[in-house]
Design an enzyme around this catalytic site. Structure first.
Site, PDB file in Angstrom:
ATOM      1  N   TYR A  76       1.024  -1.211   0.005  1.00  0.00           N
ATOM      2  CA  TYR A  76      -0.147   0.014   0.240  1.00  0.00           C
ATOM      3  C   TYR A  76       0.860   1.326   0.048  1.00  0.00           C
ATOM      4  CZ  TYR A  76      -2.809   3.602   1.778  1.00  0.00           C
ATOM      5  OH  TYR A  76      -3.837   4.859   1.895  1.00  0.00           O
TER       6      TYR A  76
ATOM      7  N   GLU B 109      -4.164   7.557  -3.174  1.00  0.00           N
ATOM      8  CA  GLU B 109      -3.858   6.134  -2.764  1.00  0.00           C
ATOM      9  C   GLU B 109      -3.764   5.032  -3.434  1.00  0.00           C
ATOM     10  OE1 GLU B 109      -6.451   4.963   1.095  1.00  0.00           O
ATOM     11  OE2 GLU B 109      -7.499   4.127  -0.685  1.00  0.00           O
TER      12      GLU B 109
END
Lengths: 290, 390
Positions: free
Chosen positions: B109, B198
């Site tokens: 991530y 993101e």
């Protein structure tokens, strides 16, 4: 007594001759604020509202000895104006403008701190020391002199709270609208000790809202350092998660920054927390009676 | 403002943030042509909506032939995709992104957001790619590496080293590639006034390359004026039409599921009004801040938008006039009753600047359905009673 500003504070207005700047500067002067001039590039040497206009903040400070600037320039020019004020030796910039980009405010605030200049706002109603000095856009008549210090992220809730306090027979020392943007200048943590040190202030009212953690920081600070009674309201108990509620910073993101967690932290710090803003005045009266 | 994955990836590519190759399509035919153009043997057909969790909702499918591309694209286009972020009503899929298949060896991530406490952009990274970051933060906070970057100095080598050592990336070649990736992503954030980026997951391929397999971006609305190219990416079909219409008139509106419509000046007081209605036993139908420049037109518009909601049984107008003068609001209410059929009780509380003039204007107008209130508590109580039919 009061905090930060009083009847002797010399104030200049950046964006003095614009529509908003003119209208509110005039109101401030009528309230009794010691406005000593203003800044509008290319209008230096002229007069506006009976006060001198300067091309730069540096010139204005040199000529008038101003220590506070009220900033009304359009959003895209806010950072430039704030940095100019800091560089010219202004001690406090009160930024009224709404809609300044976050990145600009980040840079402007960092630069201001480096130069020892405090900021209030942006996107705020300003600061008022009752019956002495109004630097902002609040309706002055609501703020009667008294013993309550007020710190609020919301403009209209500041008026609402002051109005209730006055109706209960009390009044305000200084009220500071700190604004609801993601990055703001002076906040609870810096203002609380000022009210604690101010002999006139007997009770502090703080009004917060969802988003960020300034109220949580305030709760920690109150627990350790504040001896005066504090009354608090946190707006947005009924606000849905992930939705921005008007103010750029008023958003519960990733489950953090809820009204419930802030209210809980403040209660744990011994603060009298009310669930509706309509209870603020009564709560102040109760703690005053103790 | 948010954008689609395919748009975020266009921006990534401009800054040298590596992504798989892909082409967006509006029809199944176009999807097949795109897949053929991309070449290869495996493609991914991805629904383009502004919400996460698309895969679980059936909006992301692997295709092993052009026929399968056509099959998936046909199914996904026009579907009402429901994910944990869309709400039960779901979102209509109007575009699919056709992307070349990737060889996934590891998932990470990587995101950039503003840390409001530090007042700095913060790069967040985790080895728990594919999982929701909020969940990781809750269950394994130690697995999130946070690196704050001061824009005054920009992304430095040490920021990159903190990231790769934190993630356990040990191969020097991979370290170099990851640091370059993160540095480029930081530039994407800063130079476009992003509010958040993101990438979940960011993948490592078999050959040790890092690719943004997904991409999500949101922008600071206050800065869109200096990014016309990003403003052009706005997809109005993704926005709530009422919120959007309100915005055009300088109103800030959020629809809720209660019965009492609210029209208030100032975001804090608007939230406080909702809270008070709730405290008095009622339910707010919306958040509506008429802002600092309300006039008859904007107020009438506010009524119109509130009344579009069939659940509204009463409206509470709560104005504390500072910049907004109460007489203006009073005129707005009069105007609104001429323009819009107000079929529910309207409780009006006007206080502050020019409140006396406003009371006079309303009194002289003598509109049926308008109930005056003296303060916030009184107004909220009257609104709750009116909504209950009392």
């Amino acid at each position: 007594m009061s905090i930060l500003v009083n009847k002797d504070t010399k104030v200049i207005v950046q964006g003095f001759t614009g529509k908003e700047g003119s209208f509110h500067a005039e109101q401030c002067i009528a309230y009794g604020t010691n406005v000593v001039g203003g800044v509008t590039p290319n209008k230096g040497g002229t007069e506006h509202l009976g006060k001198p206009v300067f091309n730069t903040v540096k010139e204005a400070v040199e000529a008038t000895g101003a220590t506070v600037s009220m900033v009304f320039v359009p959003p895209a020019f806010v950072a430039d104006a704030v940095m100019e004020a800091a560089d010219a030796g202004i001690e406090l910039a009160v930024i009224i403008t709404e809609g300044a980009p976050v990145r600009d405010m980040q840079a402007a605030k960092a630069f201001a701190l480096k130069h020892g200049m405090m900021t209030i706002g942006p996107n705020c109603p300003g600061i008022i020391t009752a019956e002495e000095c109004k630097i902002g856009i609040m309706p002055g008549m609501i703020f009667k002199k008294g013993n309550v210090g007020l710190i609020s992220k919301s403009g209209t809730l500041t008026y609402e709270a002051s109005n209730q306090v006055v109706k209960q027979g009390f009044g305000i020392t200084t009220a500071v609208g700190i604004g609801g943007d993601p990055i703001i200048g002076l906040s609870y943590k810096q203002l609380l000790p000022m009210f604690e040190a101010d002999p006139e202030t007997k009770v502090i009212v703080m009004i917060g809202e969802i988003g960020g953690d300034l109220e949580i920081q305030a709760a920690k600070y109150i627990k350790e350092h504040i001896t005066k009674p504090v009354v608090a309201f946190i707006a947005g108990q009924t606000a849905p998660k992930g939705k921005r509620m008007g103010h750029a910073g008023a958003i519960v993101s990733g489950g953090a920054g809820t009204a419930a967690e802030k209210m809980e932290a403040l209660r744990a710090a011994g603060v009298k927390v009310v669930v509706s803003p309509s209870e603020i005045g009564k709560a102040v009266a109760e703690v005053m009676a103790k | 403002m948010n954008i689609h994955e395919y748009q975020a990836k266009q921006i990534f590519q401009k800054y040298g943030v590596p992504t798989p190759r892909g082409i967006v399509a509006n029809t199944a035919d176009q999807a097949v042509r795109n897949a053929a153009e991309l070449g290869g043997k495996i493609w991914v057909v991805k629904a383009q909506i502004h919400a996460g969790g698309r895969g679980l909702g059936g909006g992301v499918k692997l295709a092993r032939s052009l026929d399968e591309v056509a099959e998936h694209a046909t199914k996904i286009l026009g579907m009402n995709l429901v994910t944990h972020q869309t709400g039960p009503e779901g979102k209509l899929v109007q575009k699919v992104y056709i992307e070349e298949g990737a060889d996934i060896q590891a998932e990470y991530y990587l995101g950039v957001v503003l840390d409001r406490a530090k007042e700095l952009p913060i790069i967040m990274a985790s080895t728990e790619g594919g999982m929701e970051i909020e969940k990781v933060a809750e269950e394994h906070p130690d697995k999130i590496i946070k690196v704050a970057v001061d824009p005054a100095i920009g992304f430095q080598g040490y920021h990159g080293r903190e990231l790769v050592f934190g993630l356990g990336i040990t191969d020097p070649n991979e370290q170099k590639k990851f640091i370059k990736f993160a540095a480029a992503l930081y530039r994407v954030y800063i130079e476009n006034d992003a509010e958040m980026i993101e990438i979940n997951p960011l993948i490592k391929t078999g050959s040790g390359d890092f690719l943004a397999l997904d991409g999500k971006m949101g922008f600071d609305d206050s800065a869109l004026g200096r990014h016309p190219d990003i403003e052009d990416m706005r997809d109005i079909s993704e926005e709530d039409p009422d919120e959007r219409e309100a915005g055009r008139y300088g109103l800030s509106y959020v629809s809720l599921d209660g019965e009492i419509g609210c029209m208030v000046n100032g975001a804090g007081l608007a939230m406080g009004t909702m809270d008070t209605i709730n405290y008095m036993g009622g339910t707010p139908a919306n958040f509506l801040d008429v802002g600092g420049k309300a006039n008859a037109e904007t107020v009438a518009k506010g009524f119109e938008i509130i009344l579009k909601n069939p659940n509204v049984k009463a409206i509470f107008v709560n104005i504390f006039g500072g910049i907004v003068r109460c007489d203006r609001i009073a005129n707005g209410i009069l105007e609104a009753t001429k323009l819009v059929h107000v079929h529910v009780p309207v409780i009006v509380r006007l206080d502050g600047t020019n409140a006396a003039e406003a009371a006079e204007i309303l009194k002289n107008a003598n509109i049926p359905n308008v109930i005056a209130a003296t303060d916030l508590a009184d107004g909220a109580a009257k609104a709750v009673a009116a909504a209950k039919g009392a």
